[in-house]
Scaffold this motif. Structure first.
Motif, PDB file in Angstrom:
ATOM      1  N   UNK A 126      -6.569  21.766 -10.419  1.00 45.37           N
ATOM      2  CA  UNK A 126      -6.014  22.083  -9.107  1.00 45.37           C
ATOM      3  C   UNK A 126      -4.498  21.917  -9.041  1.00 45.37           C
ATOM      4  N   UNK A 127      -3.884  21.278 -10.060  1.00 49.33           N
ATOM      5  CA  UNK A 127      -2.449  21.039 -10.006  1.00 49.33           C
ATOM      6  C   UNK A 127      -1.888  20.831 -11.409  1.00 49.33           C
ATOM      7  N   UNK A 128      -0.584  20.981 -11.522  1.00 50.17           N
ATOM      8  CA  UNK A 128       0.119  20.695 -12.771  1.00 50.17           C
ATOM      9  C   UNK A 128       0.298  19.184 -12.887  1.00 50.17           C
ATOM     10  N   UNK A 129       0.167  18.670 -14.095  1.00 49.07           N
ATOM     11  CA  UNK A 129       0.174  17.222 -14.297  1.00 49.07           C
ATOM     12  C   UNK A 129       1.455  16.565 -13.801  1.00 49.07           C
ATOM     13  N   UNK A 130       2.569  17.302 -13.734  1.00 49.82           N
ATOM     14  CA  UNK A 130       3.832  16.722 -13.284  1.00 49.82           C
ATOM     15  C   UNK A 130       3.779  16.249 -11.834  1.00 49.82           C
ATOM     16  N   UNK A 131       2.749  16.666 -11.104  1.00 51.65           N
ATOM     17  CA  UNK A 131       2.652  16.283  -9.695  1.00 51.65           C
ATOM     18  C   UNK A 131       2.521  14.773  -9.531  1.00 51.65           C
ATOM     19  N   UNK A 132       1.949  14.081 -10.522  1.00 48.29           N
ATOM     20  CA  UNK A 132       1.795  12.622 -10.423  1.00 48.29           C
ATOM     21  C   UNK A 132       0.856  12.244  -9.295  1.00 48.29           C
ATOM     22  N   UNK A 133       1.335  11.436  -8.351  1.00 52.96           N
ATOM     23  CA  UNK A 133       0.565  11.101  -7.152  1.00 52.96           C
ATOM     24  C   UNK A 133       0.853  12.181  -6.118  1.00 52.96           C
ATOM     25  N   UNK A 181       0.815  -1.211   0.000  1.00 50.89           N
ATOM     26  CA  UNK A 181       0.000   0.000   0.000  1.00 50.89           C
ATOM     27  C   UNK A 181       0.848   1.261   0.000  1.00 50.89           C
ATOM     28  N   UNK A 182       2.061   1.182   0.543  1.00 51.35           N
ATOM     29  CA  UNK A 182       2.926   2.354   0.606  1.00 51.35           C
ATOM     30  C   UNK A 182       4.040   2.321  -0.433  1.00 51.35           C
ATOM     31  N   UNK A 183       3.911   1.441  -1.427  1.00 49.62           N
ATOM     32  CA  UNK A 183       4.939   1.341  -2.462  1.00 49.62           C
ATOM     33  C   UNK A 183       4.324   0.891  -3.781  1.00 49.62           C
ATOM     34  N   UNK A 184       3.396   1.691  -4.283  1.00 50.98           N
ATOM     35  CA  UNK A 184       2.788   1.413  -5.587  1.00 50.98           C
ATOM     36  C   UNK A 184       1.343   1.009  -5.565  1.00 50.98           C
ATOM     37  N   UNK A 185       0.880   0.416  -4.448  1.00 54.66           N
ATOM     38  CA  UNK A 185      -0.528   0.018  -4.359  1.00 54.66           C
ATOM     39  C   UNK A 185      -1.369   1.188  -3.884  1.00 54.66           C
ATOM     40  N   UNK A 186      -1.491   2.208  -4.725  1.00 50.80           N
ATOM     41  CA  UNK A 186      -2.065   3.493  -4.297  1.00 50.80           C
ATOM     42  C   UNK A 186      -3.522   3.380  -3.847  1.00 50.80           C
ATOM     43  N   UNK A 187      -4.253   2.419  -4.403  1.00 51.01           N
ATOM     44  CA  UNK A 187      -5.665   2.279  -4.024  1.00 51.01           C
ATOM     45  C   UNK A 187      -5.912   1.105  -3.077  1.00 51.01           C
ATOM     46  N   UNK A 188      -4.834   0.538  -2.565  1.00 51.35           N
ATOM     47  CA  UNK A 188      -4.972  -0.556  -1.593  1.00 51.35           C
ATOM     48  C   UNK A 188      -5.456  -0.026  -0.252  1.00 51.35           C
ATOM     49  N   UNK A 189      -6.213  -0.840   0.505  1.00 52.49           N
ATOM     50  CA  UNK A 189      -6.529  -0.462   1.880  1.00 52.49           C
ATOM     51  C   UNK A 189      -5.224  -0.315   2.682  1.00 52.49           C
ATOM     52  N   UNK A 190      -5.134   0.634   3.593  1.00 52.68           N
ATOM     53  CA  UNK A 190      -6.191   1.547   4.039  1.00 52.68           C
ATOM     54  C   UNK A 190      -6.137   2.914   3.363  1.00 52.68           C
ATOM     55  N   UNK A 191      -5.495   3.001   2.189  1.00 51.83           N
ATOM     56  CA  UNK A 191      -5.274   4.298   1.553  1.00 51.83           C
ATOM     57  C   UNK A 191      -6.586   4.963   1.137  1.00 51.83           C
ATOM     58  N   UNK A 192      -6.674   6.253   1.387  1.00 48.21           N
ATOM     59  CA  UNK A 192      -7.740   7.088   0.841  1.00 48.21           C
ATOM     60  C   UNK A 192      -7.178   7.738  -0.415  1.00 48.21           C
TER      61      UNK A 192
END
Length: 278
Positions: A162-169, A139-150
């Motif tokens: 709201x942001x420039x596309x370079x922001x990524x995640x 979840x903290x290394x690529x699994x961006x939509x894994x529990x418990x991530x919001x």
């Protein structure tokens, strides 16, 4: 004891450079404070807020094919034709609530990444899809939509509000707000024989639906079950009867629309009822 020799004063050029450095640091700190204040300033949606701001992350996708905006885990179909457009989001498992969150509205703003955030901006998105977890990654290394991530997955058209596309995640804050819709709640009836499905869309107020009842002109109120997303079903022969609907949203408000579909209603048609206050 001989007197301690005093050190010579620093050259004036060094003093000047030191003052310039302090002035530059002060200017940078002041600028960052002002930018942070701008990001967290008052919002035009404040009066419609249903929750406090909460921390999460967001990323974007770029639709390479127009069909990418059709379908989704909430069942709304073509998002353009259904009125949602590109101001939408896929919610991570922790937010999606097995489809119960579909139709809810979220105000989102960029925070912390001051290199990429557009100061003083926010956008209201409707939950129309599911951001699936990837259990092959932590979840903290690529699994961006894994529990418990919001996490909110946004079309790039919404992300760039709201942001420039370079922001990524990027880190964001979100809060639930009331949905503002034009016209009434839409009921799209489908099915076969006496098995009926009803897609409920264009819901104002809380936006997400928690309970639905249907009534024929010669029956009482019959509870419907959630099939998936905002698709609801029932097995009952209601042919030749005008149909009424009772819809309850997550804030406990119930809306009753009588005789939404006339007695000659047909599968594949959409009928418009009353609307929730917003």
């Amino acid at each position: 004891m001989p007197p301690t020799p005093s050190l010579p004063p620093p050259p004036k050029s060094d003093l000047l450079n030191l003052r310039q450095l302090f002035a530059l640091l002060f200017l940078v700190h002041s600028l960052r404070s002002r930018l942070a204040a701008a990001h967290q300033g008052s919002s035009p949606y404040a009066a419609a807020a249903l929750t406090e701001w909460r921390s999460a992350h967001a990323s974007y996708y770029a639709a390479s094919d127009p069909r990418d905006t059709i379908g989704g885990a909430c069942g709304y179909g073509d998002l353009g034709k259904s009125g949602y457009g590109m101001a939408t989001a896929g919610l991570s498992d922790a937010l999606f609530e097995k489809g119960a969150a579909c139709g809810g509205c979220y105000e989102v703003r960029c925070v912390e990444e001051l290199r990429y955030c557009l100061p003083g901006t926010s956008i209201v998105l409707t939950a129309t899809n599911f951001c699936a977890p990837n259990y092959g990654l932590p979840a903290d290394a690529g699994g961006i939509c894994n529990p418990p991530n919001h996490h909110l997955l946004m079309p790039i058209q919404a992300f760039e509000k709201i942001a420039i596309w370079k922001a990524g995640v990027m880190p964001i804050q979100y809060r639930r707000v009331k949905c503002i819709r034009e016209d009434g709640v839409r009921f799209t009836i489908d099915g076969k024989g006496f098995f009926y499905t009803v897609l409920i869309s264009n819901v104002a107020g809380a936006g997400d639906v928690t309970a639905v009842k249907i009534k024929g002109s010669v029956t009482g109120w019959l509870p419907m079950g959630r099939t998936w997303g905002q698709n609801w079903h029932i097995s009952a022969d209601l042919k030749g009867q005008a149909l009424s609907f009772e819809v309850t949203s997550s804030d406990g408000v119930t809306l009753t629309s009588y005789n939404v579909a006339p007695k000659d209603w047909a599968f594949g048609k959409t009928y418009v009822g009353k609307q929730f206050p917003f």
